[in-house]
Design a protein around this motif. Structure first.
Motif, PDB file in Angstrom:
ATOM      1  N   ALA A 123      -1.818  -6.643 -12.189  1.00 46.01           N
ATOM      2  CA  ALA A 123      -0.461  -6.101 -12.320  1.00 46.01           C
ATOM      3  C   ALA A 123       0.347  -6.209 -11.032  1.00 46.01           C
ATOM      4  N   ILE A 124      -0.100  -5.543  -9.980  1.00 42.76           N
ATOM      5  CA  ILE A 124       0.541  -5.642  -8.668  1.00 42.76           C
ATOM      6  C   ILE A 124      -0.579  -5.819  -7.654  1.00 42.76           C
ATOM      7  N   SER A 125      -0.433  -6.781  -6.764  1.00 45.12           N
ATOM      8  CA  SER A 125      -1.434  -7.017  -5.730  1.00 45.12           C
ATOM      9  C   SER A 125      -1.023  -6.348  -4.436  1.00 45.12           C
ATOM     10  N   PHE A 126      -1.968  -6.276  -3.498  1.00 41.83           N
ATOM     11  CA  PHE A 126      -1.648  -5.710  -2.192  1.00 41.83           C
ATOM     12  C   PHE A 126      -2.487  -6.393  -1.124  1.00 41.83           C
ATOM     13  N   GLN A 127      -1.958  -6.389   0.082  1.00 44.80           N
ATOM     14  CA  GLN A 127      -2.687  -6.837   1.261  1.00 44.80           C
ATOM     15  C   GLN A 127      -2.279  -5.950   2.418  1.00 44.80           C
ATOM     16  N   ILE A 128      -3.182  -5.748   3.358  1.00 44.38           N
ATOM     17  CA  ILE A 128      -2.849  -4.997   4.566  1.00 44.38           C
ATOM     18  C   ILE A 128      -3.092  -5.887   5.778  1.00 44.38           C
ATOM     19  N   THR A 129      -2.089  -5.966   6.648  1.00 41.89           N
ATOM     20  CA  THR A 129      -2.151  -6.803   7.841  1.00 41.89           C
ATOM     21  C   THR A 129      -1.778  -5.958   9.058  1.00 41.89           C
TER      22      THR A 129
ATOM     23  N   ASN B 177      15.153   4.748  -5.382  1.00 43.80           N
ATOM     24  CA  ASN B 177      15.783   4.048  -6.505  1.00 43.80           C
ATOM     25  C   ASN B 177      16.496   2.814  -5.980  1.00 43.80           C
ATOM     26  N   LEU B 178      16.219   1.659  -6.597  1.00 46.46           N
ATOM     27  CA  LEU B 178      16.772   0.384  -6.147  1.00 46.46           C
ATOM     28  C   LEU B 178      17.879  -0.090  -7.069  1.00 46.46           C
ATOM     29  N   GLN B 179      18.901  -0.697  -6.478  1.00 48.31           N
ATOM     30  CA  GLN B 179      19.990  -1.264  -7.270  1.00 48.31           C
ATOM     31  C   GLN B 179      19.555  -2.496  -8.039  1.00 48.31           C
ATOM     32  N   SER B 180      18.598  -3.231  -7.468  1.00 46.36           N
ATOM     33  CA  SER B 180      18.135  -4.484  -8.075  1.00 46.36           C
ATOM     34  C   SER B 180      16.620  -4.470  -8.202  1.00 46.36           C
ATOM     35  N   SER B 181      16.101  -5.374  -9.012  1.00 45.43           N
ATOM     36  CA  SER B 181      14.660  -5.482  -9.194  1.00 45.43           C
ATOM     37  C   SER B 181      14.013  -6.103  -7.958  1.00 45.43           C
ATOM     38  N   LEU B 182      12.808  -5.652  -7.670  1.00 49.87           N
ATOM     39  CA  LEU B 182      12.039  -6.151  -6.532  1.00 49.87           C
ATOM     40  C   LEU B 182      10.752  -6.798  -7.011  1.00 49.87           C
ATOM     41  N   ASN B 183      10.242  -7.739  -6.198  1.00 50.05           N
ATOM     42  CA  ASN B 183       8.897  -8.249  -6.432  1.00 50.05           C
ATOM     43  C   ASN B 183       8.017  -8.070  -5.200  1.00 50.05           C
ATOM     44  N   TYR B 184       8.546  -7.335  -4.193  1.00 49.23           N
ATOM     45  CA  TYR B 184       7.773  -7.075  -2.974  1.00 49.23           C
ATOM     46  C   TYR B 184       8.275  -5.804  -2.305  1.00 49.23           C
TER      47      TYR B 184
ATOM     48  N   PHE C 107       2.843  -4.718  -0.937  1.00 53.10           N
ATOM     49  CA  PHE C 107       2.650  -4.722  -2.384  1.00 53.10           C
ATOM     50  C   PHE C 107       3.517  -5.829  -2.968  1.00 53.10           C
ATOM     51  N   TYR C 108       2.987  -6.581  -3.947  1.00 47.47           N
ATOM     52  CA  TYR C 108       3.801  -7.670  -4.492  1.00 47.47           C
ATOM     53  C   TYR C 108       3.434  -7.964  -5.944  1.00 47.47           C
ATOM     54  N   SER C 109       4.431  -8.403  -6.697  1.00 48.49           N
ATOM     55  CA  SER C 109       4.276  -8.682  -8.122  1.00 48.49           C
ATOM     56  C   SER C 109       3.583 -10.018  -8.342  1.00 48.49           C
ATOM     57  N   ASP C 110       2.702 -10.049  -9.342  1.00 45.45           N
ATOM     58  CA  ASP C 110       2.009 -11.275  -9.704  1.00 45.45           C
ATOM     59  C   ASP C 110       2.725 -12.053 -10.801  1.00 45.45           C
ATOM     60  N   SER C 111       3.681 -11.398 -11.479  1.00 45.88           N
ATOM     61  CA  SER C 111       4.407 -12.076 -12.538  1.00 45.88           C
ATOM     62  C   SER C 111       5.724 -11.359 -12.775  1.00 45.88           C
ATOM     63  N   SER C 112       6.561 -11.940 -13.624  1.00 44.37           N
ATOM     64  CA  SER C 112       7.858 -11.334 -13.920  1.00 44.37           C
ATOM     65  C   SER C 112       7.718 -10.002 -14.657  1.00 44.37           C
ATOM     66  N   SER C 113       6.569  -9.749 -15.255  1.00 47.32           N
ATOM     67  CA  SER C 113       6.361  -8.483 -15.964  1.00 47.32           C
ATOM     68  C   SER C 113       5.989  -7.350 -15.022  1.00 47.32           C
ATOM     69  N   ASP C 114       5.811  -7.669 -13.727  1.00 42.90           N
ATOM     70  CA  ASP C 114       5.377  -6.664 -12.764  1.00 42.90           C
ATOM     71  C   ASP C 114       6.467  -6.269 -11.769  1.00 42.90           C
TER      72      ASP C 114
ATOM     73  N   THR D 195       6.060 -15.085  -4.069  1.00 44.46           N
ATOM     74  CA  THR D 195       5.317 -16.274  -3.653  1.00 44.46           C
ATOM     75  C   THR D 195       5.003 -16.300  -2.156  1.00 44.46           C
ATOM     76  N   GLY D 196       5.328 -15.212  -1.447  1.00 45.97           N
ATOM     77  CA  GLY D 196       5.135 -15.205   0.004  1.00 45.97           C
ATOM     78  C   GLY D 196       3.695 -15.393   0.440  1.00 45.97           C
ATOM     79  N   PHE D 197       2.739 -14.948  -0.387  1.00 49.06           N
ATOM     80  CA  PHE D 197       1.335 -15.069  -0.028  1.00 49.06           C
ATOM     81  C   PHE D 197       0.661 -16.283  -0.668  1.00 49.06           C
ATOM     82  N   ASP D 198       1.429 -17.156  -1.303  1.00 52.97           N
ATOM     83  CA  ASP D 198       0.830 -18.345  -1.905  1.00 52.97           C
ATOM     84  C   ASP D 198       0.143 -19.188  -0.832  1.00 52.97           C
ATOM     85  N   PRO D 199      -1.038 -19.756  -1.131  1.00 52.90           N
ATOM     86  CA  PRO D 199      -1.713 -20.600  -0.156  1.00 52.90           C
ATOM     87  C   PRO D 199      -0.901 -21.861   0.122  1.00 52.90           C
ATOM     88  N   LYS D 200      -1.137 -22.461   1.270  1.00 52.12           N
ATOM     89  CA  LYS D 200      -0.438 -23.699   1.626  1.00 52.12           C
ATOM     90  C   LYS D 200      -0.848 -24.818   0.677  1.00 52.12           C
TER      91      LYS D 200
END
Length: 253
Positions: free
Chosen positions: A28-34, A118-125, A177-184, A214-219
């Motif tokens: 649903a939603i992925s996460f990474q810590i850096t 509360n956000l004015q627009s949809s987020l994916n990250y 935190f980031y969305s894996d698809s448009s449904s997330d 797509t920020g975490f997509d592999p090269k």
């Protein structure tokens, strides 16, 4: 078999392997810590910032004006406001290398209270400078009034990458935190503290988007181990072809 055909077969195999790995990791939603990075202008005394701060469509709230925004694209509201506030003290989240955050205010939420964004627009990250990390920190993501996913400290803190001496060695880091698809995708975030302790965070970054992040997509280039594997397969076919030619020459004589 020509080397060109071998390369094509290896490339198709690599594509199939990559597709399998990606499909198996969807959720649903992925996460990474850096560790995060220094500020946009190289600041090291204002906590850690997201590696995606300068990514187009990313906006950051740093709380340095001493307030949580109540207007604009991200509207913050305290449920009770008891003790919770924007402040500056020794518990401000640390910098990317554990530096003391003594020149940037941060958001603190305490037991019995929560902050809704509360956000004015949809987020994916969504990313935050997190620390000192405490149990009872809860992150909840909504699309309207529909809960997409909630995370607790236990869920997202396998190993904090930064240990801050000013926090008695407690963990810090930049949590993404980031969305894996448009449904997330999400347009509301709730930050809650349950039980004792506090929920300290700074430098919130938001990326606007209606599809997966797509920020975490592999090269595009293969991993070294996969590349070596492809070369090994290619070498095996070439050796086999060479041996066949030698056998053919020997039999003709």
């Amino acid at each position: 078999m020509s080397f060109k055909k071998i390369a094509c077969i290896a490339a198709l195999s690599l594509s199939a392997i990559s597709s399998f790995i990606y499909a198996g990791s969807a959720q649903a939603i992925s996460f990474q810590i850096t560790t995060g990075i220094t500020g946009p202008n190289g600041e090291t005394n204002q906590g850690a910032f997201s590696e995606f701060t300068k990514l187009p469509a990313t906006r950051t709230v740093n709380f340095n004006d001493g307030q949580a925004p109540t207007t604009g694209f991200a509207k913050y509201s305290f449920e009770t406001g008891q003790n919770s506030s924007v402040r500056l003290d020794q518990w401000a989240p640390a910098g990317a290398n554990g530096e003391v955050n003594n020149n940037g205010q941060y958001l603190a939420v305490f037991s019995g209270d929560q902050v809704t964004i509360n956000l004015q627009s949809s987020l994916n990250y969504f990313g935050i400078n997190w620390g000192a990390i405490s149990s009872g920190n809860v992150f909840s993501f909504y699309n309207g009034n529909t809960l997409i996913k909630s995370f607790t400290t236990t869920d997202v803190n396998p190993v904090a990458p930064v240990k801050a001496s000013q926090h008695g060695g407690e963990g810090n880091g930049y949590l993404h935190f980031y969305s894996d698809s448009s449904s997330d995708i999400f347009n509301k975030i709730v930050i809650t503290q349950t039980g004792g302790g506090g929920f300290e965070s700074d430098n919130h970054s938001f990326h606007l988007g209606t599809d997966r992040f797509t920020g975490f997509d592999p090269k595009a280039v293969p991993e070294p181990s996969i590349t070596l594997g492809m070369l090994a397969v290619g070498g095996m076919f070439l050796r086999k072809r060479k041996n066949e030619k030698l056998q053919s020459v020997s039999q003709s004589h």
